[in-house]
Motif scaffolding. Structure first.
Motif, PDB file in Angstrom:
ATOM      1  N   PRO A 171     -55.479 -16.330  14.355  1.00 10.91           N
ATOM      2  CA  PRO A 171     -54.651 -15.741  13.296  1.00 10.91           C
ATOM      3  C   PRO A 171     -53.419 -15.016  13.833  1.00 10.91           C
ATOM      4  O   PRO A 171     -52.341 -15.088  13.234  1.00 10.91           O
ATOM      5  CB  PRO A 171     -55.610 -14.767  12.599  1.00 10.91           C
ATOM      6  CG  PRO A 171     -56.964 -15.285  12.900  1.00 10.91           C
ATOM      7  CD  PRO A 171     -56.876 -15.866  14.276  1.00 10.91           C
ATOM      8  N   LEU A 172     -53.566 -14.324  14.952  1.00  8.65           N
ATOM      9  CA  LEU A 172     -52.427 -13.609  15.513  1.00  8.65           C
ATOM     10  C   LEU A 172     -51.346 -14.576  15.992  1.00  8.65           C
ATOM     11  O   LEU A 172     -50.145 -14.343  15.799  1.00  8.65           O
ATOM     12  CB  LEU A 172     -52.896 -12.715  16.657  1.00  8.65           C
ATOM     13  CG  LEU A 172     -51.865 -11.764  17.268  1.00  8.65           C
ATOM     14  CD1 LEU A 172     -51.159 -10.946  16.197  1.00  8.65           C
ATOM     15  CD2 LEU A 172     -52.526 -10.839  18.272  1.00  8.65           C
ATOM     16  N   ALA A 173     -51.762 -15.687  16.593  1.00  3.91           N
ATOM     17  CA  ALA A 173     -50.790 -16.693  17.025  1.00  3.91           C
ATOM     18  C   ALA A 173     -50.064 -17.301  15.827  1.00  3.91           C
ATOM     19  O   ALA A 173     -48.844 -17.511  15.858  1.00  3.91           O
ATOM     20  CB  ALA A 173     -51.492 -17.777  17.835  1.00  3.91           C
ATOM     21  N   LEU A 174     -50.794 -17.580  14.762  1.00  7.75           N
ATOM     22  CA  LEU A 174     -50.167 -18.123  13.557  1.00  7.75           C
ATOM     23  C   LEU A 174     -49.217 -17.109  12.926  1.00  7.75           C
ATOM     24  O   LEU A 174     -48.139 -17.463  12.415  1.00  7.75           O
ATOM     25  CB  LEU A 174     -51.240 -18.534  12.549  1.00  7.75           C
ATOM     26  CG  LEU A 174     -52.122 -19.719  12.955  1.00  7.75           C
ATOM     27  CD1 LEU A 174     -53.233 -19.925  11.929  1.00  7.75           C
ATOM     28  CD2 LEU A 174     -51.289 -20.984  13.096  1.00  7.75           C
ATOM     29  N   PHE A 175     -49.603 -15.844  12.961  1.00  8.59           N
ATOM     30  CA  PHE A 175     -48.754 -14.768  12.435  1.00  8.59           C
ATOM     31  C   PHE A 175     -47.409 -14.746  13.156  1.00  8.59           C
ATOM     32  O   PHE A 175     -46.345 -14.693  12.532  1.00  8.59           O
ATOM     33  CB  PHE A 175     -49.495 -13.442  12.614  1.00  8.59           C
ATOM     34  CG  PHE A 175     -48.758 -12.228  12.133  1.00  8.59           C
ATOM     35  CD1 PHE A 175     -48.758 -11.887  10.792  1.00  8.59           C
ATOM     36  CD2 PHE A 175     -48.085 -11.401  13.029  1.00  8.59           C
ATOM     37  CE1 PHE A 175     -48.099 -10.746  10.343  1.00  8.59           C
ATOM     38  CE2 PHE A 175     -47.423 -10.274  12.605  1.00  8.59           C
ATOM     39  CZ  PHE A 175     -47.428  -9.941  11.251  1.00  8.59           C
ATOM     40  N   LEU A 176     -47.446 -14.807  14.474  1.00 11.47           N
ATOM     41  CA  LEU A 176     -46.205 -14.814  15.251  1.00 11.47           C
ATOM     42  C   LEU A 176     -45.403 -16.089  15.005  1.00 11.47           C
ATOM     43  O   LEU A 176     -44.165 -16.056  14.929  1.00 11.47           O
ATOM     44  CB  LEU A 176     -46.534 -14.680  16.736  1.00 11.47           C
ATOM     45  CG  LEU A 176     -47.185 -13.364  17.168  1.00 11.47           C
ATOM     46  CD1 LEU A 176     -47.638 -13.453  18.618  1.00 11.47           C
ATOM     47  CD2 LEU A 176     -46.235 -12.191  16.975  1.00 11.47           C
ATOM     48  N   ALA A 177     -46.111 -17.209  14.857  1.00  6.81           N
ATOM     49  CA  ALA A 177     -45.422 -18.482  14.637  1.00  6.81           C
ATOM     50  C   ALA A 177     -44.638 -18.468  13.334  1.00  6.81           C
ATOM     51  O   ALA A 177     -43.556 -19.069  13.247  1.00  6.81           O
ATOM     52  CB  ALA A 177     -46.426 -19.624  14.640  1.00  6.81           C
ATOM     53  N   THR A 178     -45.147 -17.783  12.306  1.00  5.70           N
ATOM     54  CA  THR A 178     -44.408 -17.744  11.038  1.00  5.70           C
ATOM     55  C   THR A 178     -43.069 -17.027  11.198  1.00  5.70           C
ATOM     56  O   THR A 178     -42.068 -17.439  10.603  1.00  5.70           O
ATOM     57  CB  THR A 178     -45.233 -17.057   9.936  1.00  5.70           C
ATOM     58  OG1 THR A 178     -45.533 -15.702  10.311  1.00  5.70           O
ATOM     59  CG2 THR A 178     -46.534 -17.803   9.688  1.00  5.70           C
ATOM     60  N   PHE A 179     -43.028 -15.972  11.993  1.00  9.34           N
ATOM     61  CA  PHE A 179     -41.747 -15.302  12.259  1.00  9.34           C
ATOM     62  C   PHE A 179     -40.792 -16.235  12.993  1.00  9.34           C
ATOM     63  O   PHE A 179     -39.584 -16.258  12.705  1.00  9.34           O
ATOM     64  CB  PHE A 179     -41.972 -14.036  13.094  1.00  9.34           C
ATOM     65  CG  PHE A 179     -42.380 -12.836  12.298  1.00  9.34           C
ATOM     66  CD1 PHE A 179     -41.557 -12.334  11.301  1.00  9.34           C
ATOM     67  CD2 PHE A 179     -43.587 -12.202  12.536  1.00  9.34           C
ATOM     68  CE1 PHE A 179     -41.920 -11.212  10.565  1.00  9.34           C
ATOM     69  CE2 PHE A 179     -43.959 -11.085  11.808  1.00  9.34           C
ATOM     70  CZ  PHE A 179     -43.130 -10.596  10.817  1.00  9.34           C
ATOM     71  N   MET A 180     -41.317 -16.983  13.948  1.00  7.41           N
ATOM     72  CA  MET A 180     -40.466 -17.917  14.688  1.00  7.41           C
ATOM     73  C   MET A 180     -39.871 -18.962  13.753  1.00  7.41           C
ATOM     74  O   MET A 180     -38.705 -19.341  13.890  1.00  7.41           O
ATOM     75  CB  MET A 180     -41.286 -18.601  15.785  1.00  7.41           C
ATOM     76  CG  MET A 180     -41.741 -17.677  16.899  1.00  7.41           C
ATOM     77  SD  MET A 180     -42.994 -18.442  17.973  1.00  7.41           S
ATOM     78  CE  MET A 180     -42.111 -19.888  18.537  1.00  7.41           C
TER      79      MET A 180
END
Length: 705
Positions: free
Chosen positions: A251-260
């Motif tokens: 979930p944390l990786a996906l969270f960061l990916a959305t900002f990217m």
């Protein structure tokens, strides 16, 4: 040439973000052992880091709006130097958490002392550098938000690089020193960026465009919901779907990916596409929540992660769409950071107090639908339409069952998705009905939420179970209350250990329902070491379990982390030490290190044994115990009862794997002849865990079973 300045800013931002995440992971690895590896440690640490990030963004806004260019560079240089003075970071000497009270204040204090200042200095880097870039004369200087995508790429690199590259190859001490070297390189990069931008025009002041309070509130909410949702879906997946170690990374990786994605110059997923997908995935997630589905694990985990990704993508997309001009950049980041802090605080601090289960998850799903799809207004007509799915579910659940009823309600919700307010309210109604109509095979006697997780006691009329999330941590037959069950069954490996003869004091790490106490004899001492006060209360209450109250032995429960509490016990006290703390998703690594084994041996009486319960769906811990025993010159046996039948499981006997070590083979007595036990030789290729170096990655089986 101004265009050449972009790579320097991009690389510096990337490095700063990577360091920001690495310090969180490295220090969490340092402090987790003191709190038993509980997942709530990470949630609490996240709140602290988000709060310091907010302070860093507030400082960046003050610095860039109140100080001239030369002063900005000088002041920020001092902040970076002050952070360097606190390095390399480490857990303060003699830091010991409270044994019986809530450890949150203690943990926040340790974080503030050890890493607060360097984290603050690095956290301010991104908005400061983006502001400086906006004054360089670069062609993209008027819209520097693409640098935020680079910053989140650095965060993602730090998040994924730690378990894959850093942790397996560097000791904790070396990790702290390498982080300090990266920090020094970052400081040089920041100063270089400051000098490169010094030739640009002075800021003409912040606030060229009028920013209303309503707009600021929307920024806060659009950041709050994904932040809370990230922690919510992590808690839900690990407690209700799959107790898999390191699951929180996804979930944390996906969270960061959305900002990217949303802050990139050309988003790979356009915002309009994400908004169209949101109703479809939310309907699917809400339906499986409503019917209480927990299998098939892999498909459900993927659905929940997809739902979170799209919801976060839409909310963050709303933020990116409404971003102000470069002059108000630092203020925008401040309000966005405030939303992240509030979302994390809601999950880590407030939700465990007001909810006895993970209710924050469905609540934030509804909030994501409202923010992403509605105009923020709802009238009586919207309320009337939104009631249709709820009424449909209530009408169909009795004649057709859960799946058909909530399937029909989900379709009705989807048909309302062209009207965002109706759709969000419809989802809320369906989830409300589900809370009262989901059928359970057992009667729930108690649900209690603590810092360490959610505990539930269920009774099916004969067997009483203690759950920690999805994992069974205790089992008792109410018709035969003093017969130990589950992994402690008399015919299993632990029963064979006691049958071989245990007359002296016993120490047990991990209490569960207290089944081990059933092996006690009159006058015998059994000390349980348990980190969670809620578990201690449940096991000691005869309304739920009577192993402790019905034991003929002298039973005591010692609260606190096992290593800290065992260190206070007299040396050579125990004839048998039983370690049962490795069955769930959060494996307390610090209980399986060279230093931990040395402690156990000091507390072990001559001729004593140490038994390890190494049953785990997703980890093979046998090589770890074998390596520890081999390095310490101990004799090691492994036993299991993996051939347990379905009928035996239904009666309360669970398949289990155990290992037992002793100083001499003779200390095992008749045990090798009592069951399926085999000698285990050490393997030099197997991992040897120490307090300073360990990694569970080579031992993982990522299949969701």
């Amino acid at each position: 040439m101004p265009a050449r300045r972009a790579p320097l800013f991009t690389l510096t931002l990337f490095l700063g973000a990577a360091l920001l995440f690495l310090i969180q992971l490295v220090f969490a690895r340092m402090v987790l052992p003191l709190l038993g590896g509980a997942p709530a440690v990470w949630n609490t640490a996240m709140v602290f880091y988000q709060a310091v990030l907010l302070a860093g963004y507030g400082y960046a806004h003050w610095l860039t709006s109140r100080a001239g260019r030369k002063w900005q560079l000088g002041i920020h240089a001092l902040v970076l130097v002050a952070g360097l003075a606190c390095l390399p970071f480490a857990v303060p000497a003699n830091a010991a958490p409270p044994g019986e009270s809530n450890p949150v204040p203690w943990l926040i204090g340790v974080l503030a002392i050890a890493v607060g200042l360097p984290f603050f200095a690095v956290s301010a880097t991104s908005p400061v550098l983006q502001h400086w870039f906006s004054k360089t004369g670069h062609p993209d200087a008027d819209d520097p938000y693409f640098l935020y995508a680079a910053s989140n790429a650095g965060s993602l690199a730090g998040l994924l690089g730690y378990p894959l590259l850093v942790e397996p190859h560097l000791t904790l001490g070396n990790q702290a020193w390498w982080w300090m070297a990266g920090y020094a390189l970052l400081a040089l990069g920041v100063m270089s960026c400051g000098w490169r931008s010094a030739g640009g025009p002075e800021p003409a002041g912040v606030g060229r465009e009028r920013i209303t309070g309503r707009r600021r509130l929307r920024w806060v909410l659009c950041a709050l919901v994904p932040s809370s949702l990230m922690l919510s879906v992590t808690s839900y997946l690990s407690s209700e779907i799959a107790a898999v170690p390191l699951l929180w990374v996804l979930p944390l990786a996906l969270f960061l990916a959305t900002f990217m994605v949303v802050f990139a110059r050309r988003p790979v997923i356009p915002h309009r596409i994400a908004k169209r997908a949101l109703p479809l995935v939310l309907v699917g997630v809400v339906m499986v929540l409503a019917i209480g589905a927990t299998t098939p694990m892999s498909m459900l985990a993927a659905l929940h992660l997809l739902g979170f990704f799209i919801a976060a993508l839409v909310c963050h997309g709303e933020l990116a769409k409404d971003r102000p001009g470069a002059a108000s950049l630092t203020e925008f980041y401040f309000w966005m950071s405030l939303g992240g802090v509030l979302g994390g605080a809601f999950n880590a601090l407030l939700a465990p107090v007001i909810f006895d289960r993970v209710l924050e998850y469905p609540l934030m799903l509804v909030a994501a639908a409202w923010l992403g799809l509605s105009s923020g207004k709802a009238g009586w007509r919207d309320l009337a339409w939104a009631a249709v799915p709820m009424v449909l579910a209530l009408a169909l659940v009795k004649p057709l069952g859960l799946t058909a009823a909530f399937g029909g309600a989900a379709v009705a919700c989807f048909l309302l998705s062209r009207h965002g307010a109706r759709f969000a309210l419809g989802l809320a109604g369906v989830l409300l009905v589900a809370g009262f109509t989901v059928e359970k095979g057992s009667r729930v006697l108690l649900t209690e939420r603590s810092f360490f997780g959610i505990h539930r006691v269920e009774d099916d009329g004969r067997l009483r179970r203690l759950f920690h999330g999805k994992t069974i941590h205790g089992l008792q037959d109410t018709a035969r209350p003093q017969v130990p069950l589950s992994y402690y069954h008399p015919e299993g490996p632990l029963g064979q250990i006691f049958a071989a003869g245990v007359a002296g004091p016993v120490g047990a790490v991990g209490l569960g329902a207290g089944a081990l106490a059933a092996y006690g004899k009159p006058g015998q001492v059994i000390d349980f070491y348990e980190i969670d006060p809620a578990v201690a209360r449940i096991a000691a209450d005869p309304r739920y379990f009577s192993y402790l109250s019905g034991s003929p032995a002298k039973v005591s429960t010692i609260l606190g982390d096992a290593r800290l509490m065992l260190a206070k016990a007299p040396d050579a006290r125990y004839e048998l030490l039983v370690l049962d703390a490795y069955g769930s998703d959060s494996v307390p690594v610090h209980l399986l290190t060279r230093e931990a084994l040395q402690l156990y041996l000091r507390k072990l009486a001559p001729g004593g044994r140490i038994a390890f319960q190494v049953s785990n769906l997703h980890l093979n811990l046998r090589p770890v115990v074998a390596s520890l025993a081999h390095e310490a010159g101990l004799v090691c046996l492994a036993g299991d009862d993996e051939e347990v039948t379905d009928e035996e499981v239904a009666a309360g006997r669970f398949p289990s794997r155990w290992m037992i070590v002793a100083r001499r083979a003779g200390d095992f007595g008749a045990l090798p002849q009592k069951g399926n036990w085999e000698a285990v030789e050490g393997d030099t290729a197997s991992p040897l865990w120490t307090d300073d170096h360990s990694s569970i990655l080579p031992l993982l089986d990522f299949r969701l079973r």
